[in-house]
Enzyme design. Structure first.
Site, short mmCIF file in Angstrom:
data_model
loop_
_atom_site.label_atom_id
_atom_site.label_comp_id
_atom_site.label_asym_id
_atom_site.label_seq_id
_atom_site.Cartn_x
_atom_site.Cartn_y
_atom_site.Cartn_z
N CYS A 141 0.84 -1.18 0.00
CA CYS A 141 0.00 0.00 0.00
C CYS A 141 0.89 1.25 0.00
CB CYS A 141 -0.94 0.10 1.21
SG CYS A 141 -1.98 -1.34 1.41
N ARG B 39 2.98 0.22 -5.34
CA ARG B 39 2.87 -0.47 -4.05
C ARG B 39 1.55 -1.22 -3.90
NH1 ARG B 39 6.82 2.00 -0.64
NH2 ARG B 39 5.86 1.08 1.18
N TRP C 253 -3.01 -2.53 -1.56
CA TRP C 253 -2.78 -3.93 -1.90
C TRP C 253 -3.46 -4.71 -0.78
CZ3 TRP C 253 -0.24 -8.23 0.26
CH2 TRP C 253 -0.04 -9.29 -0.63
N ASN D 140 -0.59 1.48 6.00
CA ASN D 140 0.20 0.50 5.26
C ASN D 140 0.82 -0.43 6.30
OD1 ASN D 140 3.61 0.81 4.07
ND2 ASN D 140 2.21 -0.86 3.70
N GLY D 141 0.53 -1.72 6.17
CA GLY D 141 1.08 -2.68 7.14
C GLY D 141 -0.01 -3.60 7.62
N GLU E 134 13.97 -18.03 -12.61
CA GLU E 134 13.61 -16.64 -12.88
C GLU E 134 12.70 -16.56 -14.11
OE1 GLU E 134 13.53 -13.92 -11.51
OE2 GLU E 134 13.45 -12.41 -13.09
N LYS F 297 8.90 -15.15 -14.18
CA LYS F 297 8.51 -14.05 -15.06
C LYS F 297 7.27 -14.43 -15.85
CE LYS F 297 10.28 -11.44 -13.96
NZ LYS F 297 11.21 -10.85 -13.04
N GLU G 228 4.16 -14.58 -13.55
CA GLU G 228 3.77 -13.24 -13.07
C GLU G 228 2.98 -12.43 -14.09
OE1 GLU G 228 7.72 -11.63 -12.23
OE2 GLU G 228 6.79 -10.52 -10.61
N HIS H 161 13.69 -37.97 -11.99
CA HIS H 161 13.34 -38.44 -10.64
C HIS H 161 11.87 -38.16 -10.30
CE1 HIS H 161 17.45 -39.51 -9.77
NE2 HIS H 161 17.84 -38.33 -10.22
N LYS I 60 4.67 -3.81 -6.52
CA LYS I 60 6.12 -3.74 -6.79
C LYS I 60 6.93 -3.87 -5.51
CE LYS I 60 9.65 -2.76 -9.50
NZ LYS I 60 10.09 -3.93 -10.28
C1 F6R Z 1 9.54 -10.45 -9.67
C2 F6R Z 1 9.67 -9.44 -8.65
C3 F6R Z 1 9.64 -9.85 -7.22
C4 F6R Z 1 10.73 -9.09 -6.44
C5 F6R Z 1 10.63 -9.41 -4.94
C6 F6R Z 1 11.72 -8.73 -4.17
O1 F6R Z 1 9.56 -9.91 -10.95
O2 F6R Z 1 9.81 -8.28 -8.95
O3 F6R Z 1 9.80 -11.22 -7.08
O4 F6R Z 1 11.97 -9.46 -6.94
O5 F6R Z 1 9.39 -8.99 -4.46
O6 F6R Z 1 11.70 -7.34 -4.33
P1 F6R Z 1 12.97 -6.46 -4.00
O7 F6R Z 1 14.03 -6.84 -4.97
O8 F6R Z 1 12.52 -5.05 -4.16
O9 F6R Z 1 13.37 -6.79 -2.60
#
Ligand code: F6R
Length: 612
Positions: free
Chosen positions: A2, A27, A76, A102-103, A484, A488, A491, A507, A607
Site C-alpha cells: 500500500c 505499491r 494492496w 500500510n502494514g 527466474e 517471469k 507473473e 526423478h 512492486k
Molecule cells: C519479480 C519481482 C519480485 C521481487 C521481490 C523482491 O519480478 O519483482 O519477485 O523481486 O518482491 O523485491 P525487491 O528486490 O525489491 O526486494
C-alpha cells in the site's frame, strides 16, 4: 504494501495527493481513496474507488473537494476483499477521523471486539479501521499522549496517517516497521511511504525513525518516540527525479525497461569502478575483513533471490568464498548459527522489502556485518545496514523485475572479482577482463532481442500463448536462471510454469511431460554440464514433448534436437544467464502481450512488498 500520502499546507491537497499516489501505485493497485477536511463545515470529505488509481481520479474529476489537509491511499489488499468499503481512508464513527494505513495490525480482532462492546460500528473487514476508531480520542487539544495511547494499543507493523475534524491544523504520522518519510516544502508538508511521491516538489526529507510518530502542522514537524521523548531527526537532502513520461513510446513500461538494460549495466559497472578506493568503506568493511572473509550469506526474495542464487556460483568459483543463499521469509525464523567472518548481504531492488529488511534488522541486533545491494539510494536498507552497493538500473516501475535483475548480476559478478582481487586470487588483468566480459555480454543481451524480435512477435509468441502450462529446466548456474524465467512467465501471463533442475526431471517430474506442456531448457557453457543438459534434452524428446532451447553457438546437437531454438554468441560460462536475460524476458513479455495481460501491473501483485 500500500502507498500512503498526506498533505498539509495550502489549499492544494488534492493535486499533491493524487500526484503522489500515482507515483506510489507500484505499491498496490487494488483500490484507491482520498479524504480531505472541508474547512467551511469542518467535516471530512472522502471518495474511494475499486481498481486502479485512474478510477478514483475519474470519480474526483468533477468534484470540487480540496483543502489544506488531506490523505490518500493506494491499496494492496491484505485483510478484506477488494471493495470500496475496504478501500482507505477508513473512517471512525460519525466520520470524525480518517486514516490511511500500510502494514498489518496483528491484534485488530481484539481491538475491534473491545470497541464494538463500547458501541463503535465497523463498516469494513480491514484491520486498519480500528486505528480510525482509536483515533476518536484526538481533539483540538491533541497532544503526543493521545498518539501514545493509540500506538500502545497496536501490535504489528504499520505506517499510518491520521486526520481529525476536531484537530484541523494537524496531520499525524505514525511509523512502526513500514516506511514513512516527510518532505518539507515551503509552507507545505507532504508525508509519504516513499520520497518518490514528492520528488520535484522538495528534496528536504525527514525519514521518520522506526517506532516514532510526528505531529505535523504547516510549518512545524515535531517527532517523538513511542515513550514521548522528543527526537531530533536530521533532514536529509534526497535528490531523486521522477520520469513522468514512463513509456517513452514503448507499448509497456516493462518493454522499455527490458530495452534499458544495456545502459543500466554500463551505469552499474561504472558506479562500481568509481567506488574502487572507497568500496570497502561503503560496504562497511575493511580490506583486512575482506581478506579474512570466510563465508557469505545472500538474502533476498523473488527475482532478487534468483540473482543471489546465480551469484552463489560467482562467489564460490571466482573468490572461493562458500556462499549460501537464503529466502528472507524463511531465514528470519530459522535457527541462527553465528559464524566468524561471514558477511550478510541483502539483495533488493527496492531496498524496502519487509522480509529482507527484517532479516537485516535482526542481523544488526546480533552485531554481524550486513550490507545491502539495492537500486534505491534513499531506501531503508541503505540507511539501516552496515554498508551498501548500488545498482544503477534507474527507476524500475513495471512490477516484473527486469533491469534490476540484470544489474544485480553485474554488480555481484564485479564484487566477486573485487573480493578475489583483494584476496590476491586474481590479478588486476583478470579484473579488467571481467569488466570487459560484462560489457560484451550486455551487448549480446540487447542484440539478441533485436535478432529474434520480429519472429517472436509475429510467429512464436502467438504460438506459445496457446499453451496452458510450461516446464522450465536448467542445470548448475542455469537452474536459478530457469527459475527466474518461470517466475517471469507466471507473473505477467498467469500461465502455470514450473521449474526443475534438469537432472531432477527423471526423478519424478518427467511424468508430467505431454504434447500440451512445452519444455523450456537453458543450456550451459560449462564443459562438464553441457553433455548432461544434452541428455536431459534427449529425455524430453524421447517422450515427444515440445522443446524450446536457449543454446550457444557451436551446440549443434542441442540445436538439432529442439523444436525451437534461440542461439547466442559464446560468453564467459558464468555470464551465460546474463547473456540470455534480455531475450528470455522479451519472449515471456511477448506471450503475455498476445494474451492481452496487464503486463505492467499484473493482477494481485505490487512492486514493493512491505509486509511480511
Ligand atoms: C519479480 C519481482 C519480485 C521481487 C521481490 C523482491 O519480478 O519483482 O519477485 O523481486 O518482491 O523485491 P525487491 O528486490 O525489491 O526486494
Amino acid at each position: 504494501m500500500c502507498g500512503i500520502v498526506g498533505y498539509i499546507g495550502n489549499n492544494l491537497c488534492k493535486s499533491y495527493i493524487l500526484k503522489g499516489l500515482e507515483r506510489l501505485e507500484y505499491r498496490g493497485y487494488d483500490s484507491a481513496g482520498f479524504a480531505c477536511l472541508d474547512t467551511d463545515t469542518y467535516r471530512i470529505n472522502h471518495q474511494k474507488a475499486e481498481g486502479q488509481l485512474i478510477n478514483l481520479i475519474n470519480k474526483l474529476s468533477d468534484q470540487a473537494i480540496d483543502s489544506h489537509l488531506g490523505i490518500g491511499h493506494t491499496r494492496w489488499a491484505t485483510h478484506g476483499k477488494i471493495s470500496e468499503e475496504n478501500a482507505h481512508p477508513q473512517l471512525s464513527c460519525h466520520k470524525k477521523v480518517a486514516v490511511v494505513h500500510n502494514g498489518i495490525i496483528e491484534n485488530h480482532l481484539d481491538i475491534r471486539s473491545n470497541l464494538e462492546a463500547k458501541g463503535h460500528t465497523f463498516l469494513s473487514q480491514t484491520d486498519s479501521e480500528v486505528v480510525a476508531h482509536l483515533g476518536e480520542i484526538i481533539s483540538n487539544k491533541t497532544t503526543k499522549d493521545d498518539v501514545i495511547n493509540i500506538v500502545t494499543s497496536l501490535q504489528g507493523a504499520y505506517a499510518c496517517l491520521l486526520m481529525s475534524s476536531d484537530c484541523p491544523e494537524t496531520l499525524i504520522a505514525i511509523r512502526k516497521g513500514s516506511p514513512l518519510c516527510i518532505g518539507l516544502g515551503h509552507e507545505q508538508i507532504i508525508v509519504a511511504s516513499d520520497p518518490f511521491a514528492f520528488a520535484g516538489q522538495t528534496n528536504q526529507v525527514l525519514f521518520l525513525p522506526d517506532q516514532s510518530f510526528a505531529l505535523i502542522s504547516k510549518n512545524i514537524v515535531e517527532v517523538y518516540d513511542f515513550s514521548g521523548h522528543t527526537l531530533d531527526v536530521p533532514i536529509s537532502q534526497v535528490d531523486i527525479t521522477w520520469q513522468d513520461d514512463e513509456k517513452l513510446g514503448y507499448k509497456h513500461i516493462m518493454l522499455k525497461e527490458i530495452y534499458e538494460q544495456k545502459n543500466a549495466i554500463q551505469a552499474t559497472l561504472s558506479n562500481c569502478k568509481q567506488l574502487d578506493l572507497t568500496l570497502w568503506d561503503q560496504l562497511g568493511l575493511t580490506a583486512q575483513r575482506v581478506e579474512n572473509l570466510r563465508s557469505l550469506a545472500l538474502i533476498g526474495c523473488g527475482t532478487s533471490w534468483h540473482a543471489g542464487r546465480i551469484a552463489q556460483f560467482f562467489f564460490e568459483m571466482i573468490c572461493k568464498v562458500p556462499t549460501r543463499v537464503v529466502l528472507a521469509s524463511e531465514f528470519r525464523y530459522a535457527p541462527f548459527f553465528h559464524e566468524e567472518n561471514t558477511l550478510y548481504c541483502g539483495i533488493s531492488q527496492s531496498g524496502e522489502t519487509a522480509d529482507t529488511l527484517e532479516c537485516l534488522r535482526l542481523l544488526n541486533t546480533l552485531d554481524v556485518p550486513t550490507m545491502a545491494l539495492t537500486n534505491v539510494e534513499s531506501s531503508t536498507m541503505v540507511r539501516e545496514t552496515g554498508g551498501f552497493l548500488l545498482t544503477k538500473a534507474g527507476q524500475e516501475i513495471a512490477v516484473a523485475s527486469t533491469k534490476a535483475f540484470s544489474t544485480q548480476l553485474v554488480a555481484l559478478y564485479w564484487l566477486a572479482h573485487r573480493i578475489a582481487l583483494q584476496k590476491k586470487y586474481i590479478t588486476m588483468e583478470s579484473m579488467d577482463r571481467a569488466h570487459d566480459d560484462l560489457l560484451i555480454t550486455a551487448e549480446i543481451l540487447e542484440n539478441s532481442i533485436e535478432h529474434y524480435r520480429i519472429v517472436i512477435e509475429e510467429k512464436l509468441a502467438p504460438y506459445y500463448a496457446q499453451f496452458k502450462r510450461f516446464i522450465f529446466l536448467g542445470r548448475h548456474i542455469g537452474y536459478p536462471f530457469a527459475m527466474e524465467a518461470a517466475l517471469k512467465l507466471k507473473e505477467i501471463s498467469y500461465i502455470f510454469s514450473q521449474c526443475y533442475p534438469a537432472g531432477e526431471l527423471k526423478h519424478g517430474p518427467i511424468a508430467l511431460l505431454d504434447n500440451d506442456t512445452p519444455v523450456i531448457l537453458f543450456s550451459s557453457l560449462d564443459e562438464r554440464v553441457y553433455p548432461k543438459i544434452l541428455s536431459n534434452a534427449q529425455e524430453v524428446k524421447a517422450r515427444n514433448a515440445h522443446l524450446v532451447a536457449f543454446v550457444f553457438e557451436g551446440q549443434d546437437e542441442l540445436q538439432q534436437l529442439a523444436d525451437c531454438v534461440f542461439v547466442f554468441p559464446k560468453v564467459h560460462p558464468l555470464l551465460a544467464p546474463l547473456a540470455m536475460t534480455g531475450l528470455m524476458q522479451y519472449w515471456v513479455y511477448s506471450i503475455a502481450n498476445v494474451l492481452g495481460c496487464a503486463i505492467d501491473k499484473p493482477r494481485n501483485l505490487a512492486k514493493s512488498v512491505t509486509v511480511e
